[in-house]
Motif scaffolding. Structure first.
Motif, PDB file in Angstrom:
ATOM      1  N   VAL A  23       4.134   7.606 -11.291  1.00 14.02           N
ATOM      2  CA  VAL A  23       4.890   6.655 -11.910  1.00 14.02           C
ATOM      3  C   VAL A  23       3.819   5.719 -12.609  1.00 14.02           C
ATOM      4  O   VAL A  23       3.244   5.194 -11.884  1.00 14.02           O
ATOM      5  CB  VAL A  23       5.916   5.926 -10.848  1.00 14.02           C
ATOM      6  N   GLU A  24       4.015   5.702 -13.910  1.00 15.75           N
ATOM      7  CA  GLU A  24       3.113   4.769 -14.727  1.00 15.75           C
ATOM      8  C   GLU A  24       3.406   3.348 -14.083  1.00 15.75           C
ATOM      9  O   GLU A  24       4.330   2.882 -14.198  1.00 15.75           O
ATOM     10  CB  GLU A  24       3.288   4.884 -16.009  1.00 15.75           C
ATOM     11  N   LYS A  25       2.200   2.657 -14.279  1.00 13.93           N
ATOM     12  CA  LYS A  25       2.425   0.842 -13.599  1.00 13.93           C
ATOM     13  C   LYS A  25       1.971   0.462 -15.069  1.00 13.93           C
ATOM     14  O   LYS A  25       0.933   0.272 -15.498  1.00 13.93           O
ATOM     15  CB  LYS A  25       1.564   0.506 -12.645  1.00 13.93           C
ATOM     16  N   GLU A  26       3.116  -0.418 -15.670  1.00 14.55           N
ATOM     17  CA  GLU A  26       2.835  -0.884 -16.773  1.00 14.55           C
ATOM     18  C   GLU A  26       2.343  -2.570 -16.694  1.00 14.55           C
ATOM     19  O   GLU A  26       3.557  -3.469 -16.317  1.00 14.55           O
ATOM     20  CB  GLU A  26       4.378  -0.995 -17.900  1.00 14.55           C
ATOM     21  N   GLY A  27       1.491  -2.802 -16.769  1.00  9.77           N
ATOM     22  CA  GLY A  27       0.997  -4.242 -16.563  1.00  9.77           C
ATOM     23  C   GLY A  27       1.130  -4.829 -15.162  1.00  9.77           C
ATOM     24  O   GLY A  27       1.300  -4.204 -14.002  1.00  9.77           O
ATOM     25  N   LEU A  28       1.370  -6.118 -14.919  1.00  9.71           N
ATOM     26  CA  LEU A  28       1.505  -6.782 -13.644  1.00  9.71           C
ATOM     27  C   LEU A  28       2.981  -6.632 -13.503  1.00  9.71           C
ATOM     28  O   LEU A  28       3.693  -7.826 -13.747  1.00  9.71           O
ATOM     29  CB  LEU A  28       0.952  -8.142 -13.487  1.00  9.71           C
ATOM     30  N   ILE A  29       3.490  -5.809 -12.594  1.00  7.50           N
ATOM     31  CA  ILE A  29       4.985  -6.081 -12.167  1.00  7.50           C
ATOM     32  C   ILE A  29       5.048  -6.146 -10.574  1.00  7.50           C
ATOM     33  O   ILE A  29       3.956  -5.898  -9.918  1.00  7.50           O
ATOM     34  CB  ILE A  29       5.582  -4.691 -12.641  1.00  7.50           C
ATOM     35  N   SER A  30       6.233  -6.744 -10.093  1.00  6.75           N
ATOM     36  CA  SER A  30       6.246  -6.914  -8.637  1.00  6.75           C
ATOM     37  C   SER A  30       6.292  -5.657  -7.892  1.00  6.75           C
ATOM     38  O   SER A  30       6.572  -4.538  -8.486  1.00  6.75           O
ATOM     39  CB  SER A  30       7.586  -7.816  -8.456  1.00  6.75           C
ATOM     40  N   ASP A  31       5.938  -5.728  -6.717  1.00  5.46           N
ATOM     41  CA  ASP A  31       6.251  -4.562  -5.835  1.00  5.46           C
ATOM     42  C   ASP A  31       7.696  -3.897  -5.639  1.00  5.46           C
ATOM     43  O   ASP A  31       7.828  -2.942  -5.606  1.00  5.46           O
ATOM     44  CB  ASP A  31       5.643  -4.787  -4.496  1.00  5.46           C
ATOM     45  N   LYS A  32       8.685  -4.978  -5.581  1.00  4.02           N
ATOM     46  CA  LYS A  32       9.828  -4.561  -5.786  1.00  4.02           C
ATOM     47  C   LYS A  32      10.295  -3.745  -6.811  1.00  4.02           C
ATOM     48  O   LYS A  32      11.017  -2.756  -6.909  1.00  4.02           O
ATOM     49  CB  LYS A  32      10.824  -6.021  -5.663  1.00  4.02           C
ATOM     50  N   GLN A  39       0.940   4.173  -2.711  1.00  3.27           N
ATOM     51  CA  GLN A  39       1.012   5.641  -2.484  1.00  3.27           C
ATOM     52  C   GLN A  39       2.023   6.357  -3.090  1.00  3.27           C
ATOM     53  O   GLN A  39       1.745   7.272  -3.659  1.00  3.27           O
ATOM     54  CB  GLN A  39       0.691   5.507  -1.081  1.00  3.27           C
ATOM     55  N   LEU A  40       3.340   6.088  -2.867  1.00  2.00           N
ATOM     56  CA  LEU A  40       4.242   6.904  -3.391  1.00  2.00           C
ATOM     57  C   LEU A  40       4.148   6.789  -4.875  1.00  2.00           C
ATOM     58  O   LEU A  40       4.549   7.702  -5.658  1.00  2.00           O
ATOM     59  CB  LEU A  40       5.458   5.763  -2.884  1.00  2.00           C
ATOM     60  N   ARG A  41       3.780   5.661  -5.653  1.00  2.00           N
ATOM     61  CA  ARG A  41       3.676   5.446  -7.166  1.00  2.00           C
ATOM     62  C   ARG A  41       2.514   6.609  -7.530  1.00  2.00           C
ATOM     63  O   ARG A  41       2.880   7.582  -8.614  1.00  2.00           O
ATOM     64  CB  ARG A  41       3.177   4.405  -7.533  1.00  2.00           C
ATOM     65  N   ARG A  42       1.421   6.712  -7.130  1.00  2.45           N
ATOM     66  CA  ARG A  42       0.530   7.666  -7.304  1.00  2.45           C
ATOM     67  C   ARG A  42       1.033   9.304  -7.161  1.00  2.45           C
ATOM     68  O   ARG A  42       0.714  10.241  -7.737  1.00  2.45           O
ATOM     69  CB  ARG A  42      -0.765   7.444  -6.495  1.00  2.45           C
ATOM     70  N   ASN A  75       0.802  -1.227  -0.057  1.00  9.34           N
ATOM     71  CA  ASN A  75       0.071   0.119   0.001  1.00  9.34           C
ATOM     72  C   ASN A  75       0.895   1.324   0.123  1.00  9.34           C
ATOM     73  O   ASN A  75       0.473   2.225  -0.719  1.00  9.34           O
ATOM     74  CB  ASN A  75      -0.871  -0.094   1.215  1.00  9.34           C
ATOM     75  N   ASP A  76       1.925   1.419   0.602  1.00  8.88           N
ATOM     76  CA  ASP A  76       2.894   2.331   0.766  1.00  8.88           C
ATOM     77  C   ASP A  76       3.500   2.488  -0.572  1.00  8.88           C
ATOM     78  O   ASP A  76       3.587   3.822  -0.999  1.00  8.88           O
ATOM     79  CB  ASP A  76       3.992   2.238   2.069  1.00  8.88           C
TER      80      ASP A  76
END
Length: 707
Positions: A606-615, A599-602, A595-596
């Protein structure tokens, strides 16, 4: 006179022009400091470069410099000797490499050098002329060796951090000019050997960290050139022996844990009277006589855990002693002031020597071979508040009704206790562990401060534990209660008429039943053979007796193994429970971190391309923040540079203005003097004219006067 006035007019015009330049320079600097200069539009975006327009420039990166066909490293004569790395100073006909300079000032370092890649055989230059930086570190760099030129470039340096740079060797006489160096970090590198001259010249070094390398050898007198060394960390290496340290008399902290040390020479630290902390844990030491530290009055901490010690002596002045996970079977001491003692996972059967240590506060004797513990001898331990006796072979504990102790925590779990006598010894207890015993009753009447108690896996009488229901921390499921047991508020218990008499009868009944069953099995599967007593020899009878004795021994061994297997099963069940609890906690932490990260990504878009790991997402966020920080840092540096140039130009104009004002003042003073002289001459002229008029001929006579 006209020339004088013309000069004054020219000076006035020059002063007006100088004032205008000063005002324009301040405005010019303000425009670029706010992002509204000639190369910026109203949105803060930089305009395309125009002819004659001002444009800020940035230093090319190391990749851009290499791509532009920049400096190419010339080949060097490089020789590796068995004493380290020889000098790599370039020859006179070689092109000198560009120097690596300080780029960033951080909270703890006034010089951070970035993007240095020094290979074997290459030379390097650092800093500019007259470098005054005192704390140096590196970032995003890799050095195959520690060059002498680095220390030579910063003569005022007192802290050098070379962590995690891949350093494999140290250049000969690298520290020859390290006059002020006091703190040196070399941990997390690839050093394998420390030679006698490796630190020659570093007499002022007081802190040395060589941990997490691959060092297998430190030559005997390698540290003799560091007389002021106070903190030495050489843990997590491959050492089998320790160097001579008789010249390091100021040594305060010595950490040699996580090595392969097999022996510790007596009197190795004889001259180190200021020693306060000694860590030799996680080695393979079999013989270590701690009597050699009996005269070290400043020594407060010793850690010899995870070794192969069989005997242990407690030095006089030590306050914390950790000796867990050894094979210690014997304890001794003369007098001691120790407060914290950890002796878990050893082979102790007798701990009477500890009762000489009256200041003990925390004592851990778990996982030993104790069969009894006499609390009456602990009455002199007035400060004892923590005692762990878990995983021993305790069948009884000795107390008296009037005994009073200051214990707050007591662990008696995983033993063979069946009862607890009435006593006031535990009236201060706040937490008590009694799980995995054979307890039927235990006296809790005097434990008025008890908050938490663990009672699972016993043979409780329901009447004995009814008052503890609200304090039990390890409630059991009803399915885990055995035959004839019931579950009352999470405690497995049963109703006895006479608890101990009933339990004794049950034990006797079980023993009789097993004996009968064994006899039937013997008659069924091992039918007795009829022998002719006249033909049976005494040797045959002796042989049969030996076979029977051997069978009995094998039977006892099997029963012992069975008991050990049952004990192991109990421990494994407990471990699985703890692992499950730990796994649940880790999953909760993972959810929180996810969740943190989201929140930082939003926050940073930062764009989230597909299903990538939290790391991977966290690394992207960190990379974005880092790049943004570097971008603003570069802009700030350029603006600072431009502002400085403008301020310098303004200062020059101000000085010129001041000089011109001085010249004008002088000329005005001269002009005033000339005017005064002119007035004086005018008055003399008028006076002479009047006199001439009086003496001139007139119509009334030659005298010019009427008779």
């Amino acid at each position: 006179m006209q020339l004088r006035w013309l000069q004054c007019f020219c000076l006035w015009v020059l002063l007006r022009w100088t004032s205008a330049q000063v005002h324009y320079g301040s405005y010019y600097d303000h425009q670029y400091a706010t992002g509204q200069g000639a190369n910026y539009d109203g949105t803060g975006q930089q305009k395309p470069h125009q002819q004659g327009a001002y444009q800020m420039t940035t230093r090319p990166t190391s990749n851009e410099f290499a791509a532009s066909g920049g400096y190419q490293q010339p080949a060097k004569n490089y020789v590796t000797l068995n004493r380290g790395i020889t000098s790599t100073t370039p020859r006179s006909n070689d092109r000198l490499p560009p120097p690596h300079i300080c780029t960033i000032v951080t909270e703890h370092y006034d010089c951070q050098i970035k993007y240095v890649y020094l290979k074997e055989g290459q030379s390097a230059r650092f800093g500019l002329e007259n470098n005054a930086q005192k704390a140096i570190t590196f970032q995003d760099s890799q050095l195959d060796y520690l060059p002498k030129s680095l220390i030579d470039a910063f003569p005022e340096m007192n802290l050098l951090n070379l962590e995690n740079l891949g350093i494999k060797a140290i250049e000969t006489k690298a520290f020859q000019n390290a006059r002020h160096l006091a703190t040196l970090y070399l941990k997390d590198n690839e050093l394998t050997k420390i030679f006698e001259g490796s630190f020659e010249g570093g007499q002022g070094i007081t802190f040395l960290d060589l941990s997490n390398n691959s060092i297998h050898t430190v030559e005997d007198y390698a540290l003799s050139t560091l007389p002021r060394l106070a903190f030495l960390y050489i843990n997590s290496n491959r050492l089998m022996n320790l160097p001579i340290m008789e010249y390091n008399r100021d040594l305060v902290v010595f950490n040699a844990s996580h090595n392969s040390i097999k022996s510790f020479t007596d009197n190795l630290l004889d001259n180190n009277y200021r020693m306060q902390s000694l860590d030799l844990s996680f080695n393979d030491i079999r013989d270590l006589d701690l009597r050699q530290f009996n005269d070290k009055s400043d020594l407060r901490f010793i850690d010899v855990s995870f070794n192969n010690l069989e005997e242990l002596f407690i030095p006089t002045f030590v306050q914390t002693l950790n000796a867990k996970n050894n094979s210690i079977g014997s304890l001794s001491t003369e007098q001691c002031v120790v407060e914290d003692v950890i002796l878990a996972h050893n082979n102790l059967k007798d701990v009477h020597a500890l009762f000489k240590c009256r200041l003990i506060k925390h004592l851990d004797l778990s996982h030993n071979l104790l069969e009894e513990f006499n609390f009456n001898l602990a009455v002199n331990m007035v400060g004892l508040i923590f005692l762990n006796l878990a995983h021993n072979h305790l069948f009884q504990i000795h107390t008296t009704p009037q005994l009073r102790l200051s214990l707050k925590f007591l662990d008696l779990s995983h033993n063979h206790l069946s009862y607890g006598a009435k006593t006031t010894a535990f009236d201060q207890l706040q937490e008590l562990h009694l799980q995995h015993n054979e307890l039927i009753t235990f006296d809790f009447s005097s434990m008025h401060y008890l908050r938490t108690v663990y009672v699972a896996s016993n043979e409780w009488s329901c009447s004995a534990i009814v008052s503890l229901v609200h304090k039990v921390a390890d409630a059991e499921h009803a399915d885990r209660c055995g035959l004839n047991f019931q579950n009352k508020a999470g405690i497995c218990c049963r109703d006895y008429n006479r608890p101990y008499n009933d339990r004794l009868n049950e034990v006797l009944s079980e023993a009789f039943f097993h004996e009968q069953q064994n006899r039937q099995n013997m008659e069924k599967y091992c039918k007795s053979k009829q022998f002719d007593t006249q033909t049976v020899s005494p040797q045959d009878i002796a042989h049969l007796r030996e076979v029977a004795a051997s069978a009995d021994a094998e039977k006892r061994e099997i029963l012992n193994k069975l008991a050990a297997a049952q004990e192991t099963e109990k421990m494994l069940v407990d471990d699985i429970s703890r692992i499950n609890v730990h796994r649940i906690a880790l999953n909760a932490k993972r959810t929180t971190l996810t969740n943190d990260i989201e929140q930082l990504r939003r926050m940073y878009k930062v764009e989230k391309e597909g299903l990538i790991s939290d790391k991977e997402m966290l690394s992207r966020v960190v990379k974005f923040v880092k790049e943004r920080g570097e971008f603003y840092s570069n802009i700030l540096e350029e603006r600072k540079k431009t502002s400085k140039e403008t301020i310098d130009r303004i200062e020059d104009l101000k000085r010129n203005k001041s000089e011109l004002e001085g010249s004008v003042d002088a000329m005005e003073a001269e002009l005033a003097s000339m005017k005064a002289e002119e007035m004086k001459l005018k008055k003399e002229k008028e006076k002479l004219e009047r006199q001439a008029n009086r003496n001139a001929l007139s119509l009334h006579g030659t005298s010019g006067r009427i008779a």
